[in-house]
Write an enzyme that holds these catalytic residues in place. Structure first.
Site, PDB file in Angstrom:
ATOM      1  N   ASN A  10    -111.382  39.128  45.042  1.00 39.85           N
ATOM      2  CA  ASN A  10    -112.188  39.646  43.928  1.00 39.85           C
ATOM      3  C   ASN A  10    -111.624  39.026  42.655  1.00 39.85           C
ATOM      4  O   ASN A  10    -110.555  39.420  42.195  1.00 39.85           O
ATOM      5  CB  ASN A  10    -112.088  41.178  43.891  1.00 39.85           C
ATOM      6  CG  ASN A  10    -112.749  41.765  42.652  1.00 39.85           C
ATOM      7  OD1 ASN A  10    -113.507  41.088  41.954  1.00 39.85           O
ATOM      8  ND2 ASN A  10    -112.462  43.041  42.370  1.00 39.85           N
ATOM      9  N   LYS A  12    -112.743  39.194  39.652  1.00 40.75           N
ATOM     10  CA  LYS A  12    -112.998  39.969  38.425  1.00 40.75           C
ATOM     11  C   LYS A  12    -113.549  39.027  37.344  1.00 40.75           C
ATOM     12  O   LYS A  12    -114.303  38.126  37.678  1.00 40.75           O
ATOM     13  CB  LYS A  12    -111.732  40.712  38.001  1.00 40.75           C
ATOM     14  CG  LYS A  12    -111.140  41.501  39.191  1.00 40.75           C
ATOM     15  CD  LYS A  12    -110.115  42.505  38.818  1.00 40.75           C
ATOM     16  CE  LYS A  12    -109.661  43.236  40.082  1.00 40.75           C
ATOM     17  NZ  LYS A  12    -108.785  44.343  39.819  1.00 40.75           N
ATOM     18  N   HIS A  95    -116.812  49.456  42.621  1.00 39.46           N
ATOM     19  CA  HIS A  95    -115.397  49.137  42.389  1.00 39.46           C
ATOM     20  C   HIS A  95    -114.846  50.117  41.350  1.00 39.46           C
ATOM     21  O   HIS A  95    -115.562  50.535  40.436  1.00 39.46           O
ATOM     22  CB  HIS A  95    -115.266  47.690  41.889  1.00 39.46           C
ATOM     23  CG  HIS A  95    -113.837  47.263  41.778  1.00 39.46           C
ATOM     24  ND1 HIS A  95    -113.039  47.592  40.707  1.00 39.46           N
ATOM     25  CD2 HIS A  95    -113.043  46.574  42.636  1.00 39.46           C
ATOM     26  CE1 HIS A  95    -111.818  47.101  40.906  1.00 39.46           C
ATOM     27  NE2 HIS A  95    -111.796  46.484  42.065  1.00 39.46           N
ATOM     28  N   GLU A  97    -113.084  49.784  38.807  1.00 37.89           N
ATOM     29  CA  GLU A  97    -113.240  49.377  37.404  1.00 37.89           C
ATOM     30  C   GLU A  97    -114.669  49.656  36.926  1.00 37.89           C
ATOM     31  O   GLU A  97    -114.892  49.992  35.770  1.00 37.89           O
ATOM     32  CB  GLU A  97    -112.846  47.899  37.239  1.00 37.89           C
ATOM     33  CG  GLU A  97    -111.332  47.753  37.274  1.00 37.89           C
ATOM     34  CD  GLU A  97    -110.814  46.426  37.784  1.00 37.89           C
ATOM     35  OE1 GLU A  97    -111.574  45.449  37.854  1.00 37.89           O
ATOM     36  OE2 GLU A  97    -109.621  46.383  38.131  1.00 37.89           O
ATOM     37  N   GLU A 167    -109.704  51.541  48.172  1.00 41.08           N
ATOM     38  CA  GLU A 167    -108.806  51.039  47.135  1.00 41.08           C
ATOM     39  C   GLU A 167    -108.271  52.214  46.320  1.00 41.08           C
ATOM     40  O   GLU A 167    -108.959  52.702  45.410  1.00 41.08           O
ATOM     41  CB  GLU A 167    -109.544  50.084  46.198  1.00 41.08           C
ATOM     42  CG  GLU A 167    -110.077  48.848  46.884  1.00 41.08           C
ATOM     43  CD  GLU A 167    -110.309  47.734  45.875  1.00 41.08           C
ATOM     44  OE1 GLU A 167    -109.626  46.711  45.973  1.00 41.08           O
ATOM     45  OE2 GLU A 167    -111.146  47.898  44.989  1.00 41.08           O
ATOM     46  N   GLY A 173    -103.847  46.645  40.701  1.00 43.25           N
ATOM     47  CA  GLY A 173    -103.256  45.923  39.577  1.00 43.25           C
ATOM     48  C   GLY A 173    -101.934  46.503  39.103  1.00 43.25           C
ATOM     49  O   GLY A 173    -101.450  46.150  38.030  1.00 43.25           O
ATOM     50  N   SER A 213    -103.133  45.771  44.997  1.00 45.35           N
ATOM     51  CA  SER A 213    -101.879  45.015  44.926  1.00 45.35           C
ATOM     52  C   SER A 213    -101.485  44.343  46.245  1.00 45.35           C
ATOM     53  O   SER A 213    -100.294  44.292  46.568  1.00 45.35           O
ATOM     54  CB  SER A 213    -100.746  45.917  44.419  1.00 45.35           C
ATOM     55  OG  SER A 213    -101.019  46.357  43.109  1.00 45.35           O
TER      56      SER A 213
END
Ligand code: PGA
Length: 253
Positions: A10, A12, A95, A97, A167, A173, A213
Site C-alpha cells: 500500500n 499511500k 483503510h 486512514e 490492521e 506506521g 508495521s
C-alpha cells in the site's frame, strides 16, 4: 500443498506515475519466480502507467479508495468503473486512514463494498481496532461490528472475491507489529465472524491479511499462522528491495 499467500503493498500518497514505473521495473525480476500473489495499491494517477509496466509480470495493480456511486456529481471523487478501465483489479476499502482521517463510516464502507462487487473490482476490506479499543479489551467487539456492518445483506455468492485485511490501528506506521499470536487470535476471530456471515466453507477460502508495521524480519512468522494468508505492507513497500524481501519470506509455506 503450498498455501496461497498474498503480499499487498500500500503506497499511500507516495510515488508519481514515473516513480511507479521505475519501481515496478526493479520489482518485476525479483518476484518473477515467486508463488505468492503480489499486489500493489497505488495512487490513482499511477494506475495506468503501473498497469502497463506490470503487464509482463505477476504484479497486480489496484487502488486505495473509491466512491460508492456508479457515477455522478461528486467533485473530486473517483468511480470503480474509472479505476477498472485504468487497469485496477482490486481496491482497498475502509483503510484506517480513510476511517480516521477522512471520516469514513461503516455504512459508507458497506456501500463501497457493494459498489466494488457490482463494478467488478476485488475488494480488500480493512478492519482493525484503535489503541484505546485494544487497551480496553474491545478488539473482538470492534472487529465483529466492522465486518458485520460492511458485509451484511450482500448475497453470499457475490462475495467470492473478497479479501479481508486485519490492521490494528496501533500497529500502523508505529513500528509496533502485533505478535504472531495476537494477530492469529484476531484472524481466527475474523474468520469465525465470516463463517456466520458467509458459510464455513466460504469463510475458509477468504484470504485474511495482516497489516501494521510488517517488515521482512516478521513476515514469515506472521504468514506461518493458520489464519494469516498474507500481509498488507505500507511503509516497507515503498522500497522494492524490501517488498521483494517480504515476498521471499513468504515462500514455501
Ligand atoms: P505500515 O502500514 O506497514 O506502514 O504500518 C500498513 C497500512 O497502513 O496498510
Amino acid at each position: 500443498m503450498t498455501r496461497e499467500i498474498f503480499v499487498v503493498g500500500n503506497w499511500k500518497m507516495y510515488k508519481t506515475a514515473q516513480q511507479a514505473v521505475d519501481y515496478i521495473e526493479l520489482l518485476t525480476p525479483k518476484v518473477a519466480g515467486s508463488q505468492a500473489h503480489v499486489f500493489l495499491a497505488v495512487p490513482f494517477t499511477s494506475i495506468t502507467s503501473a498497469t502497463a509496466a506490470a503487464k509482463q509480470s505477476k504484479i497486480v495493480i489496484g487502488a486505495q479508495n473509491m466512491n460508492d456511486a456508479h457515477e455522478g456529481a461528486f467533485t473530486g471523487e473517483i468511480a470503480a468503473i474509472m479505476l477498472k478501465e485504468a487497469g485496477a483489479e482490486f481496491v482497498l476499502l475502509g483503510h484506517s486512514e480513510r476511517r480516521h482521517l477522512f471520516g469514513e463510516t461503516n455504512e459508507m464502507i458497506h456501500r463501497k463494498v457493494v459498489r466494488a462487487l457490482q463494478d467488478d473490482l476485488r475488494p480488500i476490506l480493512c478492519v482493525g481496532e484503535s489503541l484505546v479499543e485494544h487497551q480496553d479489551g474491545r478488539t473482538q467487539e470492534v472487529l465483529e461490528h466492522q465486518l458485520k456492518a460492511a458485509l451484511s445483506n450482500i448475497p453470499k455468492t457475490q462475495l467470492n472475491s473478497l479479501i479481508v485485511a486485519y490492521e490494528p490501528v496501533w500497529a500502523i506506521g508505529t513500528g509496533k507489529t502485533a505478535t504472531p499470536a495476537i494477530a492469529q487470535e484476531a484472524h481466527a476471530f475474523c474468520r469465525s465472524c465470516l463463517e456466520k456471515l458467509l458459510t464455513k466453507a466460504k469463510a475458509a477460502k477468504v484470504p485474511i491479511l495482516y497489516g501494521g508495521s510488517v517488515k521482512p524480519e516478521h513476515a514469515r512468522e506472521l504468514v506461518s499462522q493458520n489464519d494469516i494468508n498474507g500481509v498488507l505492507v505500507g511503509g516497507a513497500s515503498l522500497n522494492p528491495e524490501t517488498l521483494a524481501a517480504i515476498v521471499r519470506q513468504c515462500e514455501g509455506l
